[in-house]
Design an enzyme around this catalytic site. Structure first.
Site, short mmCIF file in Angstrom:
data_model
loop_
_atom_site.label_atom_id
_atom_site.label_comp_id
_atom_site.label_asym_id
_atom_site.label_seq_id
_atom_site.Cartn_x
_atom_site.Cartn_y
_atom_site.Cartn_z
N LEU A 45 0.86 -1.18 0.00
CA LEU A 45 0.00 0.00 0.00
C LEU A 45 0.90 1.24 0.00
CD1 LEU A 45 -2.56 -1.15 2.71
CD2 LEU A 45 -2.91 -1.13 0.23
N SER A 46 0.32 2.39 -0.31
CA SER A 46 1.16 3.58 -0.35
C SER A 46 1.80 3.86 1.00
CB SER A 46 0.35 4.79 -0.82
OG SER A 46 -0.72 5.05 0.06
N GLU A 47 1.12 3.52 2.11
CA GLU A 47 1.72 3.72 3.43
C GLU A 47 1.29 2.61 4.39
OE1 GLU A 47 3.81 6.11 4.02
OE2 GLU A 47 3.38 7.58 2.43
N THR A 48 2.23 2.20 5.23
CA THR A 48 1.94 1.42 6.42
C THR A 48 2.41 2.23 7.61
OG1 THR A 48 2.16 -0.73 5.31
CG2 THR A 48 2.44 -0.70 7.69
#
Length: 271
Positions: A45-48
């Site tokens: 995902l774009s961010e964790t």
């Protein structure tokens, strides 16, 4: 075997499958940086986001960090919003606000009466600069001048209207060489104050669905240009998202909704 809870929440969304999905991993203590980066890469995902409780009596409640599939970033809006949703709705946080320690200084999130979550982020300075060659190669007809946001590792270009942002075509290969690594593209909106899109292919994000942190510079820019302190914004990715922004001196409040998608357990080998 180490078992850790993990949640996925769509931020800046009023229902699942819209807005920007973020993975959230609450921790009792920090994992090695390499392992957190591997988890973010696996999530894809774009961010964790990862957060750890601060000791009693500290100025902040939690310490938060964010990883893209490729790097750790200094500031992230949507994964902070998603983390707050998890704390309020899954981890029984009873206070009306959450105080966060981060690489970009102190941040905050509070739950509004209408159920929206409001980020308290820094007002990021920007400066005019010639448009980088990588942007000129990646976007046909890019303006000759751009803005550089040193504190958030981004560039920003301003187009004439919403249609130009919505219908933008670009070559990702040149943008992968852009340093700093992100590009904000923005214009006045047709039914809101301003619109944007965000690209960071060099950091593993071809296009981010909705990017809360870039509104730390978008809101001040458009606030000054439009003579307004309260603004409504729309990010024009395929998933899309709506944000409400309000200027407060050296801070920017960025509000959005969040939609729960799933929760589970990470199983990691111990050692």
């Amino acid at each position: 075997m180490i078992r850790l809870p993990i949640y996925q929440v769509d931020a800046f969304a009023d229902k699942p499958f819209s807005g920007n999905p973020a993975a959230i991993v609450p921790l009792e203590q920090w994992l090695p940086d390499e392992l957190m980066q591997q988890i973010a890469q696996e999530n894809n995902l774009s961010e964790t986001a990862f957060f750890v409780r601060e000791p009693a009596g500290s100025d902040c409640d939690f310490h938060i960090r964010w990883f893209t599939p490729g790097i750790e970033v200094p500031l992230c809006g949507h994964a902070t919003l998603a983390s707050a949703w998890v704390l309020f709705n899954r981890l029984d946080w009873q206070e009306p606000a959450i105080r966060l320690k981060s690489k970009s200084g102190p941040l905050g999130v509070r739950r509004l009466d209408d159920g929206w979550l409001e980020l308290d982020f820094p007002n990021l300075p920007f400066k005019t600069t010639p448009t980088p060659e990588a942007v000129q190669q990646g976007i046909k007809g890019a303006p000759a001048s751009a803005y550089r946001i040193d504190n958030d590792s981004n560039y920003m270009i301003v187009l004439d209207n919403e249609a130009a942002v919505r219908n933008l075509t670009l070559e990702l290969a040149p943008l992968k060489t852009l340093r700093p690594g992100g590009l904000i593209v923005t214009a006045p909106g047709d039914t809101c104050d301003f619109v944007s899109r965000y690209f960071a292919p060099g950091d593993g994000i071809d296009e981010d669905p909705v990017t809360g942190s870039i509104h730390s510079v978008l809101a001040p820019y458009w606030g000054e240009r439009l003579g307004k302190s309260k603004l409504q914004a729309r990010q024009l990715s395929a998933r899309g998202g709506t944000l409400k922004c309000e200027l407060h001196g050296d801070r920017v409040h960025i509000a959005g909704q969040a939609a729960f998608y799933m929760e589970g357990t990470l199983h990691l080998a111990d050692g």
